[in-house]
Motif scaffolding. Structure first.
Motif, PDB file in Angstrom:
ATOM      1  N   SER B 241       0.869  -1.170   0.000  1.00  0.00           N
ATOM      2  CA  SER B 241       0.000   0.000   0.000  1.00  0.00           C
ATOM      3  C   SER B 241       0.908   1.222   0.000  1.00  0.00           C
ATOM      4  N   LEU B 242       0.335   2.322  -0.426  1.00  0.00           N
ATOM      5  CA  LEU B 242       1.072   3.586  -0.386  1.00  0.00           C
ATOM      6  C   LEU B 242       0.500   4.429   0.739  1.00  0.00           C
ATOM      7  N   ILE B 243       1.386   5.006   1.515  1.00  0.00           N
ATOM      8  CA  ILE B 243       0.931   5.737   2.695  1.00  0.00           C
ATOM      9  C   ILE B 243       1.785   6.994   2.827  1.00  0.00           C
ATOM     10  N   PRO B 244       1.210   8.151   3.174  1.00  0.00           N
ATOM     11  CA  PRO B 244       2.027   9.360   3.339  1.00  0.00           C
ATOM     12  C   PRO B 244       2.978   9.197   4.527  1.00  0.00           C
ATOM     13  N   ALA B 245       4.201   9.707   4.358  1.00  0.00           N
ATOM     14  CA  ALA B 245       5.185   9.579   5.436  1.00  0.00           C
ATOM     15  C   ALA B 245       6.053  10.825   5.453  1.00  0.00           C
ATOM     16  N   ILE B 246       6.609  11.089   6.588  1.00  0.00           N
ATOM     17  CA  ILE B 246       7.485  12.266   6.738  1.00  0.00           C
ATOM     18  C   ILE B 246       8.646  11.874   7.621  1.00  0.00           C
ATOM     19  N   GLY B 255       1.601   9.057   8.368  1.00  0.00           N
ATOM     20  CA  GLY B 255       0.551   9.906   8.910  1.00  0.00           C
ATOM     21  C   GLY B 255      -0.461  10.229   7.843  1.00  0.00           C
ATOM     22  N   ASP B 256      -1.362  11.099   8.182  1.00  0.00           N
ATOM     23  CA  ASP B 256      -2.379  11.492   7.218  1.00  0.00           C
ATOM     24  C   ASP B 256      -2.541  13.003   7.285  1.00  0.00           C
ATOM     25  N   PRO B 257      -1.626  13.724   6.604  1.00  0.00           N
ATOM     26  CA  PRO B 257      -1.650  15.182   6.743  1.00  0.00           C
ATOM     27  C   PRO B 257      -2.798  15.798   5.952  1.00  0.00           C
ATOM     28  N   PHE B 258      -3.091  17.045   6.286  1.00  0.00           N
ATOM     29  CA  PHE B 258      -4.025  17.797   5.453  1.00  0.00           C
ATOM     30  C   PHE B 258      -3.375  18.017   4.094  1.00  0.00           C
ATOM     31  N   PRO B 259      -4.164  18.049   3.009  1.00  0.00           N
ATOM     32  CA  PRO B 259      -3.573  18.224   1.685  1.00  0.00           C
ATOM     33  C   PRO B 259      -2.645  19.425   1.607  1.00  0.00           C
ATOM     34  N   SER B 260      -2.961  20.492   2.296  1.00  0.00           N
ATOM     35  CA  SER B 260      -2.141  21.691   2.204  1.00  0.00           C
ATOM     36  C   SER B 260      -0.761  21.492   2.835  1.00  0.00           C
ATOM     37  N   GLN B 261      -0.689  20.598   3.808  1.00  0.00           N
ATOM     38  CA  GLN B 261       0.587  20.375   4.482  1.00  0.00           C
ATOM     39  C   GLN B 261       1.565  19.571   3.636  1.00  0.00           C
ATOM     40  N   ARG B 262       0.981  18.724   2.698  1.00  0.00           N
ATOM     41  CA  ARG B 262       1.815  17.722   2.029  1.00  0.00           C
ATOM     42  C   ARG B 262       3.028  18.319   1.350  1.00  0.00           C
ATOM     43  N   GLN B 263       2.799  19.324   0.506  1.00  0.00           N
ATOM     44  CA  GLN B 263       3.892  19.911  -0.248  1.00  0.00           C
ATOM     45  C   GLN B 263       4.858  20.621   0.696  1.00  0.00           C
ATOM     46  N   ALA B 264       4.262  21.395   1.572  1.00  0.00           N
ATOM     47  CA  ALA B 264       5.060  22.326   2.384  1.00  0.00           C
ATOM     48  C   ALA B 264       6.051  21.612   3.296  1.00  0.00           C
ATOM     49  N   SER B 310     -10.305  10.290   3.826  1.00  0.00           N
ATOM     50  CA  SER B 310      -9.244  10.426   2.821  1.00  0.00           C
ATOM     51  C   SER B 310      -9.382   9.303   1.797  1.00  0.00           C
ATOM     52  N   HIS B 311      -8.628   9.468   0.738  1.00  0.00           N
ATOM     53  CA  HIS B 311      -8.702   8.467  -0.326  1.00  0.00           C
ATOM     54  C   HIS B 311      -7.715   7.332  -0.098  1.00  0.00           C
ATOM     55  N   ILE B 312      -6.949   7.394   0.966  1.00  0.00           N
ATOM     56  CA  ILE B 312      -5.863   6.434   1.142  1.00  0.00           C
ATOM     57  C   ILE B 312      -6.402   5.089   1.585  1.00  0.00           C
ATOM     58  N   ARG B 313      -6.143   4.099   0.737  1.00  0.00           N
ATOM     59  CA  ARG B 313      -6.573   2.731   1.034  1.00  0.00           C
ATOM     60  C   ARG B 313      -5.366   1.901   1.430  1.00  0.00           C
ATOM     61  N   LEU B 314      -5.577   1.009   2.384  1.00  0.00           N
ATOM     62  CA  LEU B 314      -4.466   0.195   2.877  1.00  0.00           C
ATOM     63  C   LEU B 314      -4.863  -1.269   2.838  1.00  0.00           C
TER      64      LEU B 314
END
Lengths: 274, 349
Positions: B241-246, B255-264, B310-314
């Protein structure tokens, strides 16, 4: 099978009628006419010196043309079915040419190509002699072996040949032990057809033979010659000889078909004992 | 034996089937050529066998260019995908073929040929079918016969093109262990083509992973699993699965950041294996997820999850623990913790 029984019976009757009138009746007429006065005159016609010469020439032509045709046919089939070569479809249609062109035209073409005024025929007697007649028979029988072999060899693919090559077999060994045994029924079928055709070929041979009595007359030419000379009984006797060889060829073909099917059937039985 | 492949390329029309393939094999490993369909693995095997000529490059057996060797001298045993047994010969005739076509000086005596054929038939457990024709045999039996035929010429290298592709799964499993056994018994280099990761990992010493005509990674199954060089390798081997990470304090955190946080803040997408997404107690690094559906497959519980809002599926795969473990039900939420995250330099989203 949605047709009512009456229609079905009518269609079957019609087929039998047409086959009888169009195909069987003329053939039977030849045989009846040939034996009208009994066996003795028939034998006399067959044992006539001219008939024996024609028979010898026909058989000799066939004996030369069929193996040569088989050789060409096998190489053509090998190239067309086992390799990707440029101009493949062109070669395929070229194979059909002898079947599509009228034999008389083939004869005329050979006269032009091998005649005394052409660069090819200038150096020897080709036309109006055995070599020219052999060329004519080769031309008309060329497609039979190749056309029988190509579909069979194409379906079988090249894996068995590759496996044999990797086992260390050379080209001729692969041809003799793998390719031809796999296509043997098709090959035999092609050989039978080309034998029949080379015995019976009239048009092309007629043009290039020059009708030299006692020299370049084959069985079909002899039939015509006797007929034109109003020796009807002799003509029919020789014609019946040709008819009988044709029937023999057909029987051979049917037997072969049976044999090849029986082997398949036997295999199926052994696989499913029930 | 030493097998060297040097810059081999092969083009079919517009399609570049092999692109600068180079590798070396030493000793007598069992090697899997692995890759998705169209990756060039069969073409590579055919080039190595000399059945296709490469446009560029060279193949060397023990230092000798195979183009200089006659087919017989190459010493290749080849098993075709559809076996290519000679259909008009019995099984024992098939196996004897390679010995019978040897030049007279090298050909063994007929009794010796018979002896060897029977030894091979026993080796592949087919001695009772010696006089049958190929079309009387089952798929697995044909495969064994083809193996015996390939081994009859005492090859330096055994090549198998999708050897188990046309067999049902029970026979596949049985035959791949058989292949391992035969490989070890013969003491030769073996190469087999497969698109099945499990198959490759189970029996191969080395895996060469191909993608679009190039080698993406070469190594032991363990190396491929633990050190995948690219997202392709990682994804090809198994589920993910693909999952946001920092990255925080040198550690990747999902984690699951707000869309605005992702780029920044430099969030990226990390890969996670289903079996690395374990149930957890609610804590800092755990994620809360909704259960969409679940299936029990043998000892594993497979869950499809999504992060709330969110759209993130695991995908998660848990061992079914014996004892008082109540599996979650669809519609409820669970806490999961990724125990290992894989971040590649350029992860396509």
């Amino acid at each position: 099978m949605t047709e009512p029984p009456a229609v079905r019976r009518l269609l079957i009757a019609l087929t039998f009628f047409l086959v009888s009138v169009l195909l069987l009746l003329p053939l039977a007429a030849v045989l009846i006419e040939a034996f009208r006065d009994g066996f003795t005159p028939w034998f006399r016609a067959i044992r006539d010196e001219e008939t024996r010469q024609a028979l010898r020439l026909s058989v000799l032509l066939t004996l030369c043309a069929v193996p040569l045709g088989a050789l060409f046919g096998i190489s053509a089939a090998w190239c067309l079915s086992k390799f990707q070569i440029p101009g493949e479809s062109f070669l395929h249609s070229l194979l059909d040419l002898p079947l599509a062109v009228s034999p008389v035209v083939i004869g005329m073409a050979l006269v032009l190509t091998w005649g005394p005024h052409s660069p090819l025929g200038r150096h020897g007697t080709i036309l109006f002699a055995f070599p020219g007649m052999l060329l004519a028979v080769l031309f008309v029988t060329f497609p039979y072996v190749a056309r029988e072999l190509i579909p069979v060899m194409a379906i079988q693919g090249t894996e068995e040949e590759e496996a044999a090559a990797l086992s260390g077999a050379g080209f001729l060994c692969i041809l003799r032990r793998i390719t031809l045994p796999n296509a043997k029924w098709a090959l035999l079928h092609g050989l039978i057809l080309s034998t029949a055709r080379s015995l019976g070929e009239f048009g092309a041979v007629s043009v290039v033979s020059g009708h030299i009595r006692g020299h370049t007359i084959t069985l079909p030419l002899l039939v015509e010659m006797f007929y034109n000379e109003y020796r009807l009984r002799d003509a029919f006797a020789v014609a019946s000889l040709l008819t009988l060889t044709a029937l023999l060829t057909l029987t051979a073909k049917t037997t072969l078909l049976r044999l090849s099917q029986r082997r398949t059937a036997a295999l199926t039985c052994r696989k499913n004992p029930l | 034996m030493k097998l060297e492949v040097l810059h081999v390329s092969k083009r079919f029309g517009q399609h570049l089937a092999l692109d600068q393939i180079s590798f070396t094999l030493n000793g007598n490993p069992l090697v899997a050529l692995l890759g998705p369909s169209g990756s060039g693995k069969t073409t590579l095997l055919r080039v190595l066998a000399g059945l296709e000529t490469p446009d560029h490059g060279e193949v060397r057996f023990d230092g000798e260019d195979i183009r200089r060797l006659q087919t017989r001298q190459r010493g290749i045993g080849f098993v075709f995908q559809h076996y290519a047994l000679f259909r008009h010969m019995t099984i024992s005739e098939n196996i004897a073929f390679g010995l019978e076509v040897k030049p007279a000086t090298l050909r063994p005596h007929p009794t010796e040929i018979q002896r060897r054929v029977h030894a091979l038939l026993r080796l592949v457990h087919l001695d009772w079918l010696a006089d049958r024709y190929p079309d009387e045999l089952s798929g697995g039996q044909r495969q064994r016969a083809a193996l015996a035929r390939a081994l009859a010429v005492e090859p330096r290298i055994l090549m198998l093109d999708e050897p188990f592709g046309a067999l049902d799964s029970t026979v596949r499993k049985e035959l791949r262990r058989e292949l391992r056994r035969l490989h070890d018994a013969a003491g030769i280099t073996s190469l087999f083509v497969t698109h099945d990761v499990e198959e490759a990992c189970e029996i191969a010493d080395q895996i060469i992973l191909l993608h679009q005509g190039r080698i993406v990674q070469m190594g032991t199954p363990q190396e491929l699993w633990t050190q995948p060089v690219s997202p392709f390798v990682f994804r090809f081997l198994g589920g993910f699965s693909l999952i946001p990470a920092i990255r925080r304090n040198g550690v990747w955190i999902a984690g699951d950041p707000f869309p605005s946080q992702r780029q920044a803040e430099g969030w990226t997408l990390a890969h996670v294996r289903p079996w690395d997404l374990l149930p957890a107690k609610p804590q800092e690094n755990a994620l809360t997820a909704c259960v969409e559906s679940l299936q029990t497959v043998g000892p594993r519980l497979r869950l499809r999850l999504h992060l709330p809002n969110s759209h993130i599926r695991l995908h998660a795969e848990w061992p079914t623990i014996p004892g008082p473990f109540a599996p979650p039900t669809p519609g409820t939420t669970v806490c999961v913790r990724p125990v290992r995250l894989w971040v590649f330099p350029t992860t396509p989203a």
